[in-house]
Design an enzyme around this catalytic site. Structure first.
Site, mmCIF file in Angstrom:
data_model
loop_
_atom_site.group_PDB
_atom_site.id
_atom_site.type_symbol
_atom_site.label_atom_id
_atom_site.label_comp_id
_atom_site.label_asym_id
_atom_site.label_seq_id
_atom_site.Cartn_x
_atom_site.Cartn_y
_atom_site.Cartn_z
ATOM 1 C CG ASP A 175 52.062 35.567 48.693
ATOM 2 O OD1 ASP A 175 52.134 34.475 48.985
ATOM 3 O OD2 ASP A 175 53.108 36.261 48.695
ATOM 4 C CG HIS A 202 56.792 35.348 47.445
ATOM 5 N ND1 HIS A 202 55.390 35.245 47.431
ATOM 6 C CD2 HIS A 202 57.433 34.346 46.710
ATOM 7 C CE1 HIS A 202 55.102 34.214 46.853
ATOM 8 N NE2 HIS A 202 56.136 33.714 46.169
#
Ligand SMILES: NC(=O)c1ccc[n+]([C@@H]2O[C@H](COP(=O)([O-])OP(=O)(O)OC[C@H]3O[C@@H](n4cnc5c(N)ncnc54)[C@H](O)[C@@H]3O)[C@@H](O)[C@H]2O)c1
Ligand SMILES: *[C@@H]1O[C@H](CO)[C@@H](O)[C@H](O)[C@H]1NC(C)=O
Ligand SMILES: *[C@@H]1O[C@H](CO)[C@@H](O)[C@H](O)[C@H]1NC(C)=O
Length: 340
Positions: A175, A202
């Protein structure tokens, strides 16, 4: 000279301001799920690193081939392949760091719950073996759903009385890597110089890029900011669509997994000021597990650097994420509680 019982660094002050460190770089790193789409390129990057002394590759299939192939590379790391449950203990003996990209992809007829249960069972089984064979290792979990596999790993370690929350990490680095790449692209910056912290969970809306804390400082008009945030949150889908049925992100994930592992190893070696975001046991919000920037040290997390100052836009994202995350955490904990 490095000896096997002198694994980490020797440092001394050469002057008032300079410290010299002599790194031994003999870490033993295991990859569990080493034959997979992520496992293979991740193992290649680890084999290419001077930080790794021994590379232990475990999977239920193909590891002898992957290990033989990598062992011909002219770098120092000694590579060994282990295949099948009978060889799992041997793969983990003496490991300093264990990286877990194992999983079973969706097969026709599998429900969402089946999909959760297969990966959850795999991670629980692997965590059980880590607890028995190398309880002090740094555990880096890539296997999804990370929002539940970290609570699962933690509960399994607790069962053996070896849980150390400073050593269990959900790898969310992809990310951050994506946020850095996208911001650099929009602003014409060198991506290697961009750092965007990404906090929360996530998956989807729980991925919270803190553009307001990016270095160098960047500004976007509101519509561009929400489009950029949405792109970071949904970047996995971009890859799944482009691969058109041939899987999800593997190469960028391997890069991100290697970056995180190298940071953990650097910090274990005594390097100072190593910071990475990861999904860990946390007191920073009312969620038991939450990702924030972490200062890493010789023994894993040295200090949780927290959320920092958020913009109003980011505060709203955090508030939304917390409720959702709590459910996934409970799902992981219940899974272990109900295991035989
Ligand atoms: N954290 C992230 O950002 C991120 C990004 C992408 C994918 N992932 C996750 O990473 C995992 C792996 O993805 P992939 O694309 O490499 O999948 P893959 O199916 O290509 O590879 C998984 C590997 O795990 C192995 N495996 C299955 N059961 C095992 C067991 N019991 N022990 C050891 N190995 C076992 C398989 O044989 C296979 O080689 C998935 O859970 C995926 O969702 C995470
Ligand atoms: C389980 O792992 C596979 C890869 O082996 C992945 O495709 C799948 O999305 C994962 N399942 C969940 C619920 O995340
Ligand atoms: C947890 O992860 C799974 C799979 O990635 C996802 O379907 C689910 O929505 C996630 N939950 C939260 C709260 O993010």
């Amino acid at each position: 000279r490095c000896t096997s019982n002198l694994k980490y660094s020797l440092c001394w002050k050469s002057s008032k301001t300079q410290k010299i460190c002599w790194f031994c770089n003999n870490a033993k790193v295991a990859v569990l799920g080493a034959s997979g789409g992520i496992g293979q390129p991740l193992s290649l990057l680890l084999k290419n690193s001077p930080l790794v002394g021994e590379l232990s590759l475990f999977d239920i299939a193909h590891t002898p081939g992957v290990a033989a192939d990598l062992s011909h590379i002219e770098t120092r790391a000694h590579v060994t392949g282990y295949m099948g449950p009978d060889q799992l203990n041997a793969a983990l003996k003496g490991c300093d760091v264990v990286v877990i990209p194992a999983g079973v992809p969706r097969k026709p007829g599998m429900t969402r719950d089946d999909l959760f249960n297969t990966n959850a069972t795999i991670v629980a089984t692997l965590a059980d073996a880590v607890a028995r064979n190398c309880p002090e290792a740094m555990i880096c979990i890539i296997a999804n759903p990370v929002n539940s596999t970290i609570p699962i790993t933690s509960e399994v370690m607790k069962k053996y009385g070896v849980y150390n929350p400073n050593r269990v990490f959900g790898v969310t680095t992809l990310d951050i890597v994506r946020a850095n790449a996208f911001v650099a692209e929009l602003k014409g910056l060198d991506p290697a110089r961009v750092n965007v912290p990404v906090i929360g969970g996530h998956a989807g809306k729980t991925i919270i890029p803190l553009i307001s804390q990016a270095t160098p400082k960047v500004e976007f008009p509101a519509d561009q900011l929400s489009a950029l945030t949405a792109r970071i949150q949904d970047a996995g889908t971009e890859v799944v669509k482009a691969k058109a049925g041939a899987g999800s992100a593997t190469l960028s994930m391997a890069y991100a997994g290697a970056r995180f592992t190298f940071s953990v190893l650097d910090a274990m070696n005594g390097k100072e000021g190593v910071v990475e975001c990861a999904y860990v046991r946390s007191e920073e919000t009312e969620c038991k597990y939450f990702s924030t920037p972490l200062l890493l040290g010789k023994h894993g997390i040295e200090k949780n650097l927290g959320l920092g100052k958020l913009s109003a836009f980011e505060e709203n994202l955090v508030a939304d994420a917390i409720g959702e995350l709590k459910g996934s955490i409970k799902k992981g904990e219940d899974f272990v509680a109900n295991m035989k």
